[in-house]
Design an enzyme around this catalytic site. Structure first.
Site, PDB file in Angstrom:
ATOM      1  CE1 TYR A 154      -4.040   2.044   0.683  1.00 23.07           C
ATOM      2  CE2 TYR A 154      -2.671   3.151   2.317  1.00 23.07           C
ATOM      3  CZ  TYR A 154      -3.825   3.096   1.558  1.00 23.07           C
ATOM      4  OH  TYR A 154      -4.760   4.103   1.669  1.00 23.07           O
ATOM      5  CE  LYS A 158      -3.658   4.855  -1.609  1.00 23.55           C
ATOM      6  NZ  LYS A 158      -4.698   5.403  -2.498  1.00 23.55           N
TER       7      LYS A 158
HETATM    8  P1  NAP Z   1     -13.431   2.316   0.702  1.00 28.41           P
HETATM    9  O1  NAP Z   1     -14.457   2.745   1.704  1.00 28.41           O
HETATM   10  O2  NAP Z   1     -12.914   0.942   0.764  1.00 28.41           O
HETATM   11  O3  NAP Z   1     -14.003   2.643  -0.759  1.00 28.41           O
HETATM   12  C1  NAP Z   1     -13.245   2.362  -1.905  1.00 28.41           C
HETATM   13  C2  NAP Z   1     -14.155   2.282  -3.112  1.00 28.41           C
HETATM   14  O4  NAP Z   1     -13.334   1.924  -4.233  1.00 28.41           O
HETATM   15  C3  NAP Z   1     -15.216   1.204  -2.976  1.00 28.41           C
HETATM   16  O5  NAP Z   1     -16.436   1.633  -3.520  1.00 28.41           O
HETATM   17  C4  NAP Z   1     -14.626   0.063  -3.790  1.00 28.41           C
HETATM   18  O6  NAP Z   1     -15.595  -0.849  -4.295  1.00 28.41           O
HETATM   19  C5  NAP Z   1     -13.943   0.828  -4.903  1.00 28.41           C
HETATM   20  N1  NAP Z   1     -12.933   0.007  -5.575  1.00 28.41           N
HETATM   21  C6  NAP Z   1     -12.079  -0.891  -5.010  1.00 28.41           C
HETATM   22  N2  NAP Z   1     -11.332  -1.488  -5.947  1.00 28.41           N
HETATM   23  C7  NAP Z   1     -11.704  -0.948  -7.136  1.00 28.41           C
HETATM   24  C8  NAP Z   1     -11.298  -1.187  -8.478  1.00 28.41           C
HETATM   25  N3  NAP Z   1     -10.367  -2.089  -8.779  1.00 28.41           N
HETATM   26  N4  NAP Z   1     -11.906  -0.459  -9.467  1.00 28.41           N
HETATM   27  C9  NAP Z   1     -12.861   0.438  -9.181  1.00 28.41           C
HETATM   28  N5  NAP Z   1     -13.297   0.688  -7.919  1.00 28.41           N
HETATM   29  C10 NAP Z   1     -12.726  -0.004  -6.909  1.00 28.41           C
HETATM   30  O7  NAP Z   1     -12.157   3.278   0.808  1.00 28.41           O
HETATM   31  P2  NAP Z   1     -11.970   4.766   1.379  1.00 28.41           P
HETATM   32  O8  NAP Z   1     -11.541   4.659   2.787  1.00 28.41           O
HETATM   33  O9  NAP Z   1     -13.126   5.611   0.997  1.00 28.41           O
HETATM   34  O10 NAP Z   1     -10.669   5.189   0.557  1.00 28.41           O
HETATM   35  C11 NAP Z   1     -10.721   5.918  -0.662  1.00 28.41           C
HETATM   36  C12 NAP Z   1      -9.297   6.250  -1.068  1.00 28.41           C
HETATM   37  O11 NAP Z   1      -8.648   6.968  -0.014  1.00 28.41           O
HETATM   38  C13 NAP Z   1      -8.428   5.013  -1.324  1.00 28.41           C
HETATM   39  O12 NAP Z   1      -7.555   5.263  -2.381  1.00 28.41           O
HETATM   40  C14 NAP Z   1      -7.659   4.866  -0.037  1.00 28.41           C
HETATM   41  O13 NAP Z   1      -6.438   4.188  -0.217  1.00 28.41           O
HETATM   42  C15 NAP Z   1      -7.447   6.323   0.330  1.00 28.41           C
HETATM   43  N6  NAP Z   1      -7.162   6.532   1.745  1.00 28.41           N
HETATM   44  C16 NAP Z   1      -8.062   6.182   2.696  1.00 28.41           C
HETATM   45  C17 NAP Z   1      -7.756   6.398   4.037  1.00 28.41           C
HETATM   46  C18 NAP Z   1      -8.712   6.035   5.136  1.00 28.41           C
HETATM   47  O14 NAP Z   1      -8.317   6.154   6.315  1.00 28.41           O
HETATM   48  N7  NAP Z   1      -9.935   5.635   4.865  1.00 28.41           N
HETATM   49  C19 NAP Z   1      -6.529   6.966   4.388  1.00 28.41           C
HETATM   50  C20 NAP Z   1      -5.632   7.314   3.380  1.00 28.41           C
HETATM   51  C21 NAP Z   1      -5.960   7.106   2.051  1.00 28.41           C
HETATM   52  P3  NAP Z   1     -15.884  -2.224  -3.455  1.00 28.41           P
HETATM   53  O15 NAP Z   1     -16.308  -1.778  -2.087  1.00 28.41           O
HETATM   54  O16 NAP Z   1     -16.937  -2.929  -4.229  1.00 28.41           O
HETATM   55  O17 NAP Z   1     -14.562  -2.962  -3.421  1.00 28.41           O
END
Ligand code: NAP
Length: 244
Positions: A154, A158
């Site tokens: 990861y 990133k």
């Molecule tokens: P999340 O709740 O897991 O949502 C991610 C979304 O992306 C889900 O709708 C998922 O669909 C979709 N997805 C996954 N794989 C995919 C693919 N191959 N093609 C198209 N769509 C796909 O994540 P989040 O926490 O909102 O995170 C969003 C972004 O922020 C990510 O890039 C994550 O790495 C980044 N981020 C998050 C955090 C945090 O603390 N939450 C911190 C730093 C960075 P499914 O659910 O059907 O798999």
């Protein structure tokens, strides 16, 4: 602020992506929601966004599949007539110590988080360049800035996003296209459900709490708006002070 603009958001059905779609829609942007999830789930998200009075279309697509991304982006251009804002937000985790991490789990995370963003940018590069306008926003992470035990895949993806952001910014700056990255800390979404109640973790964050997805969406709105026209190639942390 974004009236007449078209925003493409990957992973837009839940969490940070959904809040970004809503924030852009509240400000007048039409939305192309790209997600791998079941069409019913994407449609439920789209209904919430459409209630804000904008046009929303959903596209089922795995961003790690370059051919599927090409087809989807062509369809988006045909449906909306152009694209102004691209938010590369889709992301996954497959955490483990390097000793136990399989090559397949390393590749899967790179394929979605890093190559997915590359594929999307590649498809909209020429249309944005020709239009002499574009706002590309890539979602990185503080893990990409500082590393994190158990997240070699990861963190690499990133950190790669940051290189991709800066290179894209340099290639397109003179064409009126900006490209910036957002590096969130811990944000309360389905991705972090399993450790949101960890008090030690919360104590390690100066603000004392997880961030809200709406707060990340506010930053994305700024980067999508004319207020940020002179900012490109930047990585902005939103982490309650955790990584300062
Ligand atoms: P999340 O709740 O897991 O949502 C991610 C979304 O992306 C889900 O709708 C998922 O669909 C979709 N997805 C996954 N794989 C995919 C693919 N191959 N093609 C198209 N769509 C796909 O994540 P989040 O926490 O909102 O995170 C969003 C972004 O922020 C990510 O890039 C994550 O790495 C980044 N981020 C998050 C955090 C945090 O603390 N939450 C911190 C730093 C960075 P499914 O659910 O059907 O798999």
């Amino acid at each position: 602020m974004l009236k007449g603009k078209v925003a493409v958001v990957t992973g837009g059905s839940q969490g940070i992506g959904l809040e970004i779609c809503k924030k852009m829609a509240e400000n007048g942007a039409d939305i192309a929601l790209v997600d791998i999830c079941a069409p019913e789930k994407a449609q439920a998200a789209a209904d919430t966004i459409a209630a804000l009075g904008v046009t929303v279309r959903t596209y089922q697509c795995n961003v790690a599949d370059s051919a599927a991304v090409a087809d989807t982006c062509k369809q988006i251009l045909a449906d909306f007539g152009g694209v102004d804002i691209l938010v590369n937000n889709a992301g996954i985790t497959r955490d483990n110590l390097i000793l136990k991490m399989s090559e397949a789990d390393f590749d899967a995370v790179i394929d979605v988080n890093l190559k997915g963003a590359f594929y999307m940018i590649k498809q909209f590069y020429r249309p944005m360049m020709k239009k002499k306008y574009g706002k590309i926003i890539n979602i990185s992470s503080v893990s990409g800035l500082f590393g994190n035990a158990g997240q070699a895949n990861y963190s690499s993806s990133k950190a790669g996003i940051i290189g991709l952001t800066k290179s894209t910014a340099k290639e397109l700056a003179a064409r009126g296209v900006t490209c910036n990255a957002i590096a969130p800390g811990f944000i309360a979404t389905p991705m972090t459900t399993s450790f949101q109640e960890n008090e030690d973790l919360k104590k390690s964050i100066p603000c004392g709490r997880f961030g809200k997805p709406e707060e990340v969406a506010g930053l994305a709105l700024f980067l999508a708006s004319p207020a940020s026209d002179y900012i490109t190639g930047e990585v902005i942390r939103i982490d309650g002070g955790m990584a300062m």
